[in-house]
Write a protein that holds these residues in place. Structure first.
Motif, PDB file in Angstrom:
ATOM      1  N   VAL A  43       0.709  -1.291   0.102  1.00  0.00           N
ATOM      2  CA  VAL A  43       0.118  -0.097   0.065  1.00  0.00           C
ATOM      3  C   VAL A  43       0.827   1.157  -0.040  1.00  0.00           C
ATOM      4  O   VAL A  43       2.028   1.244   0.457  1.00  0.00           O
ATOM      5  N   SER A  44       0.311   2.259  -0.371  1.00  0.00           N
ATOM      6  CA  SER A  44       1.051   3.671  -0.478  1.00  0.00           C
ATOM      7  C   SER A  44       0.189   4.866  -0.251  1.00  0.00           C
ATOM      8  O   SER A  44      -1.046   4.750  -0.443  1.00  0.00           O
ATOM      9  N   ASP A  45       0.545   5.792   0.368  1.00  0.00           N
ATOM     10  CA  ASP A  45       0.009   6.880   0.596  1.00  0.00           C
ATOM     11  C   ASP A  45      -0.133   8.027  -0.648  1.00  0.00           C
ATOM     12  O   ASP A  45      -0.716   9.239  -0.465  1.00  0.00           O
ATOM     13  N   SER A  46       0.708   7.695  -1.780  1.00  0.00           N
ATOM     14  CA  SER A  46       0.827   8.657  -2.793  1.00  0.00           C
ATOM     15  C   SER A  46       0.907   7.849  -4.245  1.00  0.00           C
ATOM     16  O   SER A  46       1.507   6.554  -4.174  1.00  0.00           O
ATOM     17  N   LEU A  47       0.742   8.651  -5.136  1.00  0.00           N
ATOM     18  CA  LEU A  47       1.201   7.967  -6.396  1.00  0.00           C
ATOM     19  C   LEU A  47       2.754   8.156  -7.026  1.00  0.00           C
ATOM     20  O   LEU A  47       3.075   9.345  -7.090  1.00  0.00           O
ATOM     21  N   SER A  48       3.648   7.339  -7.192  1.00  0.00           N
ATOM     22  CA  SER A  48       4.941   7.512  -7.539  1.00  0.00           C
ATOM     23  C   SER A  48       5.250   6.412  -8.249  1.00  0.00           C
ATOM     24  O   SER A  48       4.913   5.186  -7.768  1.00  0.00           O
ATOM     25  N   TRP A  49       6.419   6.458  -9.201  1.00  0.00           N
ATOM     26  CA  TRP A  49       7.070   5.269  -9.644  1.00  0.00           C
ATOM     27  C   TRP A  49       7.919   4.565  -8.557  1.00  0.00           C
ATOM     28  O   TRP A  49       8.287   3.646  -8.575  1.00  0.00           O
ATOM     29  N   HIS A  50       8.366   5.329  -7.732  1.00  0.00           N
ATOM     30  CA  HIS A  50       9.242   4.903  -6.741  1.00  0.00           C
ATOM     31  C   HIS A  50       9.016   3.848  -5.893  1.00  0.00           C
ATOM     32  O   HIS A  50       9.812   3.049  -5.257  1.00  0.00           O
ATOM     33  N   VAL A  51       7.759   3.292  -5.844  1.00  0.00           N
ATOM     34  CA  VAL A  51       7.526   2.099  -5.108  1.00  0.00           C
ATOM     35  C   VAL A  51       7.457   0.926  -5.913  1.00  0.00           C
ATOM     36  O   VAL A  51       7.511  -0.412  -5.424  1.00  0.00           O
ATOM     37  N   GLY A  52       7.820   1.101  -7.062  1.00  0.00           N
ATOM     38  CA  GLY A  52       8.123  -0.091  -8.013  1.00  0.00           C
ATOM     39  C   GLY A  52       9.719  -0.108  -8.444  1.00  0.00           C
ATOM     40  O   GLY A  52      10.412   0.494  -7.483  1.00  0.00           O
ATOM     41  N   ASP A  53      10.100  -0.954  -9.150  1.00  0.00           N
ATOM     42  CA  ASP A  53      11.517  -1.033  -9.614  1.00  0.00           C
ATOM     43  C   ASP A  53      11.763  -0.497 -11.118  1.00  0.00           C
ATOM     44  O   ASP A  53      10.861  -0.573 -11.917  1.00  0.00           O
ATOM     45  N   ARG A  54      12.995  -0.449 -11.380  1.00  0.00           N
ATOM     46  CA  ARG A  54      13.414  -0.006 -12.614  1.00  0.00           C
ATOM     47  C   ARG A  54      13.278  -1.082 -13.667  1.00  0.00           C
ATOM     48  O   ARG A  54      13.721  -2.391 -13.223  1.00  0.00           O
ATOM     49  N   LEU A  60      -0.540   0.585  -9.989  1.00  0.00           N
ATOM     50  CA  LEU A  60      -1.112   1.492  -8.835  1.00  0.00           C
ATOM     51  C   LEU A  60      -2.833   1.542  -9.126  1.00  0.00           C
ATOM     52  O   LEU A  60      -2.995   1.854 -10.151  1.00  0.00           O
ATOM     53  N   GLU A  61      -3.347   1.140  -7.939  1.00  0.00           N
ATOM     54  CA  GLU A  61      -4.654   1.234  -8.024  1.00  0.00           C
ATOM     55  C   GLU A  61      -5.379   1.760  -6.793  1.00  0.00           C
ATOM     56  O   GLU A  61      -4.892   1.490  -5.664  1.00  0.00           O
ATOM     57  N   GLY A  62      -6.575   2.586  -6.730  1.00  0.00           N
ATOM     58  CA  GLY A  62      -7.091   2.792  -5.633  1.00  0.00           C
ATOM     59  C   GLY A  62      -8.230   3.668  -6.055  1.00  0.00           C
ATOM     60  O   GLY A  62      -9.059   3.184  -6.930  1.00  0.00           O
ATOM     61  N   THR A  63      -8.752   4.546  -5.183  1.00  0.00           N
ATOM     62  CA  THR A  63     -10.155   5.179  -5.309  1.00  0.00           C
ATOM     63  C   THR A  63      -9.819   6.688  -5.578  1.00  0.00           C
ATOM     64  O   THR A  63      -8.886   7.213  -4.727  1.00  0.00           O
ATOM     65  N   MET A  64     -10.388   7.326  -6.126  1.00  0.00           N
ATOM     66  CA  MET A  64     -10.466   8.940  -6.326  1.00  0.00           C
ATOM     67  C   MET A  64     -11.820   9.465  -6.022  1.00  0.00           C
ATOM     68  O   MET A  64     -12.496   9.045  -6.726  1.00  0.00           O
ATOM     69  N   ASN A 123       8.190   0.768 -16.305  1.00  0.00           N
ATOM     70  CA  ASN A 123       9.201   1.630 -15.888  1.00  0.00           C
ATOM     71  C   ASN A 123      10.494   1.487 -16.551  1.00  0.00           C
ATOM     72  O   ASN A 123      11.253   0.782 -16.137  1.00  0.00           O
ATOM     73  N   GLN A 124      10.699   2.202 -17.549  1.00  0.00           N
ATOM     74  CA  GLN A 124      11.923   2.124 -18.461  1.00  0.00           C
ATOM     75  C   GLN A 124      12.715   3.216 -18.090  1.00  0.00           C
ATOM     76  O   GLN A 124      14.134   3.390 -18.048  1.00  0.00           O
ATOM     77  N   ASP A 125      12.155   4.627 -17.826  1.00  0.00           N
ATOM     78  CA  ASP A 125      12.979   5.686 -17.829  1.00  0.00           C
ATOM     79  C   ASP A 125      12.669   6.448 -16.482  1.00  0.00           C
ATOM     80  O   ASP A 125      12.940   7.719 -16.379  1.00  0.00           O
ATOM     81  N   GLU A 126      12.120   5.728 -15.340  1.00  0.00           N
ATOM     82  CA  GLU A 126      11.892   6.364 -14.138  1.00  0.00           C
ATOM     83  C   GLU A 126      11.146   7.706 -14.252  1.00  0.00           C
ATOM     84  O   GLU A 126      11.646   8.734 -13.629  1.00  0.00           O
ATOM     85  N   SER A 127      10.116   7.816 -14.808  1.00  0.00           N
ATOM     86  CA  SER A 127       9.309   9.298 -14.815  1.00  0.00           C
ATOM     87  C   SER A 127       7.787   8.804 -15.001  1.00  0.00           C
ATOM     88  O   SER A 127       7.587   8.310 -16.132  1.00  0.00           O
ATOM     89  N   LEU A 128       6.984   9.292 -14.064  1.00  0.00           N
ATOM     90  CA  LEU A 128       5.552   8.928 -14.222  1.00  0.00           C
ATOM     91  C   LEU A 128       4.756  10.050 -13.732  1.00  0.00           C
ATOM     92  O   LEU A 128       4.857  10.598 -12.590  1.00  0.00           O
ATOM     93  N   VAL A 129       4.007  11.016 -14.594  1.00  0.00           N
ATOM     94  CA  VAL A 129       3.099  12.006 -14.132  1.00  0.00           C
ATOM     95  C   VAL A 129       2.078  12.140 -14.547  1.00  0.00           C
ATOM     96  O   VAL A 129       1.855  11.834 -15.775  1.00  0.00           O
ATOM     97  N   LEU A 130       1.011  12.073 -13.622  1.00  0.00           N
ATOM     98  CA  LEU A 130      -0.685  12.054 -14.072  1.00  0.00           C
ATOM     99  C   LEU A 130      -0.999  13.468 -13.474  1.00  0.00           C
ATOM    100  O   LEU A 130      -0.922  13.565 -12.320  1.00  0.00           O
ATOM    101  N   GLU A 131      -1.476  14.184 -14.187  1.00  0.00           N
ATOM    102  CA  GLU A 131      -2.221  15.559 -14.087  1.00  0.00           C
ATOM    103  C   GLU A 131      -3.667  15.449 -14.616  1.00  0.00           C
ATOM    104  O   GLU A 131      -3.838  14.894 -15.300  1.00  0.00           O
TER     105      GLU A 131
END
Length: 169
Positions: A43-54, A60-64, A123-131
């Motif tokens: 579980v995580s408290d935020s969205l980030s690729w850092h919880v995964g591996d390169r 990532l799933e949850g409720t919005m 995750n190939q280049d360690e960048s994930l941005v969702l706006e």
């Protein structure tokens, strides 16, 4: 003159119940994961690729929680293939490039209340941005700032004063 404006309030989408799963390898088709078991989950408290591996697939799933009825614009930038699902429907599909500066957009009409979401990221280049932006909501980021890979590193500016200070106008 053709002048338009948009008023903004303080509403924003909030996320909860975020879970993640990490799969070995990266795939251009999200359906490939159905035949694998995750290497680890949590579980995580935020969205980030850092919880995964390169060089691994991250889910990532949850409720919005959507504050107002209306059209929402979602924007994703990622260093690898990525997909966004809302209530089980594919909203964004970025499966063709690793270029993490290219953005993919999709507009979706949502009712206020809770909706499930899922992000699948190769995750190939360690960048994930969702706006997103919505009715009365300016463009805001759902991922953490550390989840974005900057194009160039900006070194801090250092200025050393030698001699007497000079006044400038």
């Amino acid at each position: 003159k053709n002048i338009r404006y948009k008023t903004f309030g303080n509403d924003s989408i909030s996320l909860s119940k975020i879970k993640f799963a990490v799969y070995k390898g990266v795939y251009r088709n999200y359906d490939t994961l159905k035949s694998f078991s995750p290497e680890r989950t949590g579980v995580s408290d935020s969205l980030s690729w850092h919880v995964g591996d390169r060089k691994a697939q991250l889910v990532l799933e949850g409720t919005m929680k959507i504050p107002k009825d209306g059209d929402y614009l979602f924007k994703i930038k990622s260093g690898g293939a990525s997909w966004l699902f809302v209530d089980g429907d594919k909203v964004l599909d970025k499966d063709s490039t690793r270029e993490y500066t290219n953005a993919y957009y999709s507009r979706l009409n949502l009712e206020s209340g809770e909706h499930s979401f899922k992000i699948i990221y190769a995750n190939q280049d360690e960048s994930l941005v969702l706006e997103y932006e919505g009715p009365g909501i300016p463009l805001r980021t759902l991922t953490t700032p550390a989840s974005e890979r900057l194009v160039t590193k900006i070194e801090p500016f250092k200025y050393v004063l030698e001699g007497e200070p000079a006044f400038q106008r």
